[in-house]
Motif scaffolding. Structure first.
Motif, PDB file in Angstrom:
ATOM      1  N   ARG A 123      17.471  20.669 -28.492  1.00  0.00           N
ATOM      2  CA  ARG A 123      16.055  21.091 -28.850  1.00  0.00           C
ATOM      3  C   ARG A 123      15.899  22.060 -29.717  1.00  0.00           C
ATOM      4  O   ARG A 123      14.945  22.659 -30.309  1.00  0.00           O
ATOM      5  N   PHE A 125      15.795  21.945 -32.963  1.00  0.00           N
ATOM      6  CA  PHE A 125      15.572  21.400 -34.408  1.00  0.00           C
ATOM      7  C   PHE A 125      15.169  22.280 -35.840  1.00  0.00           C
ATOM      8  O   PHE A 125      14.706  23.400 -35.761  1.00  0.00           O
ATOM      9  N   ARG A 130      10.696  21.053 -36.669  1.00  0.00           N
ATOM     10  CA  ARG A 130       9.994  21.458 -35.413  1.00  0.00           C
ATOM     11  C   ARG A 130       8.772  21.728 -35.571  1.00  0.00           C
ATOM     12  O   ARG A 130       7.706  21.216 -34.550  1.00  0.00           O
ATOM     13  N   GLN A 131       7.892  22.224 -36.710  1.00  0.00           N
ATOM     14  CA  GLN A 131       6.894  22.380 -36.887  1.00  0.00           C
ATOM     15  C   GLN A 131       5.890  20.844 -36.899  1.00  0.00           C
ATOM     16  O   GLN A 131       4.954  20.869 -36.465  1.00  0.00           O
ATOM     17  N   LEU A 133       6.971  18.251 -35.647  1.00  0.00           N
ATOM     18  CA  LEU A 133       7.023  17.810 -34.099  1.00  0.00           C
ATOM     19  C   LEU A 133       5.934  18.272 -33.262  1.00  0.00           C
ATOM     20  O   LEU A 133       5.281  17.648 -32.554  1.00  0.00           O
ATOM     21  N   HIS A 134       5.656  19.801 -33.421  1.00  0.00           N
ATOM     22  CA  HIS A 134       4.837  20.454 -32.707  1.00  0.00           C
ATOM     23  C   HIS A 134       3.463  20.019 -33.154  1.00  0.00           C
ATOM     24  O   HIS A 134       2.382  19.867 -32.174  1.00  0.00           O
ATOM     25  N   ALA A 177       7.032  12.491 -29.845  1.00  0.00           N
ATOM     26  CA  ALA A 177       7.331  13.975 -30.531  1.00  0.00           C
ATOM     27  C   ALA A 177       7.386  15.108 -29.322  1.00  0.00           C
ATOM     28  O   ALA A 177       8.399  15.961 -29.370  1.00  0.00           O
ATOM     29  N   ARG A 178       6.629  14.755 -28.415  1.00  0.00           N
ATOM     30  CA  ARG A 178       6.589  15.735 -27.276  1.00  0.00           C
ATOM     31  C   ARG A 178       7.979  15.576 -26.457  1.00  0.00           C
ATOM     32  O   ARG A 178       8.505  16.639 -26.073  1.00  0.00           O
ATOM     33  N   LEU A 181      10.738  17.409 -28.389  1.00  0.00           N
ATOM     34  CA  LEU A 181      10.474  18.953 -28.093  1.00  0.00           C
ATOM     35  C   LEU A 181      10.775  19.312 -26.695  1.00  0.00           C
ATOM     36  O   LEU A 181      11.413  20.386 -26.669  1.00  0.00           O
ATOM     37  N   GLU A 182      10.511  18.746 -25.824  1.00  0.00           N
ATOM     38  CA  GLU A 182      10.653  19.136 -24.453  1.00  0.00           C
ATOM     39  C   GLU A 182      12.017  18.595 -23.780  1.00  0.00           C
ATOM     40  O   GLU A 182      12.314  19.440 -22.806  1.00  0.00           O
TER      41      GLU A 182
END
Length: 210
Positions: A123, A125, A130-131, A133-134, A177-178, A181-182
């Motif tokens: 996780r 990234f 990361r930005q 994906l968020h 994308a979630r 990240l998770e």
């Protein structure tokens, strides 16, 4: 997804072959690690199905530009020379490139695991991704960022000016994308490509990445 710059990766490897065949010392390829990681994550995020060497441009400083992106999104699984256990990656393991095993060995230095400590993204990234994906996972698409929405067959696509400005993105990418990240990069890839988890247990040896 910026404008392509440099030379097609396939052509870069051909020039290395010519150098090798002329009896000269072949210099190591200096890929830009951050660029390879971003490209590999992009191909997983979009499930890009055709990332062969002719769909990658490489600049003089090793930066990558990805081309031919518009119509290859969202197959069942990604297929990329940067992702172990995908068909295009495995082809490089089995065959020579234009008669040269040396070129196949060089091409394998695109393996994303060669470009991050420990060979695992998890996780962790890179910040720009990361930005992105968020934004894709948790922000609602609204008229401040969405340029248009179109429907092709049964799939809706959105062009979002805040993230991946030059691509039309499948709307269902939000959940993907979630998940990245998770859950993390490798578990997501393993869920799509079962053989990836077995392949990834054997991380790159230094000789594979040189």
């Amino acid at each position: 997804l910026a404008e392509a710059k440099g030379s097609i990766a396939e052509e870069v490897l051909r020039r290395l072959r010519d150098t090798h065949d002329s009896g000269q010392v072949v210099p190591p390829i200096k890929w830009k690690s951050s660029s390879i990681l971003l490209a590999a994550i992009f191909d997983v995020l979009t499930r890009y199905s055709d990332r062969h060497l002719a769909n990658i441009y490489v600049s003089g400083d090793g930066d990558l530009s990805l081309i031919d992106n518009e119509h290859k999104f969202w197959s069942n699984t990604p297929n990329s020379v940067m992702l172990p256990a995908t068909q295009l990656f495995n082809v490089l393991s089995r065959v020579e490139i234009e008669g040269s095993r040396m070129l196949a060995d060089f091409a394998h230095t695109l393996d994303y695991r060669c470009h991050i400590q420990g060979g695992v993204i998890g996780r962790s990234f890179p910040e720009p991704m990361r930005q992105c994906l968020h934004h894709l996972a948790y922000s609602s698409f609204d008229m401040d960022t969405v340029e248009f929405v179109k429907v092709v067959g049964s799939r809706s696509y959105v062009k979002d000016s805040k993230c991946m400005k030059k691509a039309c993105l499948p709307m269902e990418m939000r959940q993907h994308a979630r998940d990245l990240l998770e859950i993390g990069f490798e578990p997501v890839v393993s869920a799509m490509i079962p053989s990836f988890s077995q392949r990834n247990k054997s991380q790159c040896k230094p000789s594979d990445c040189s």
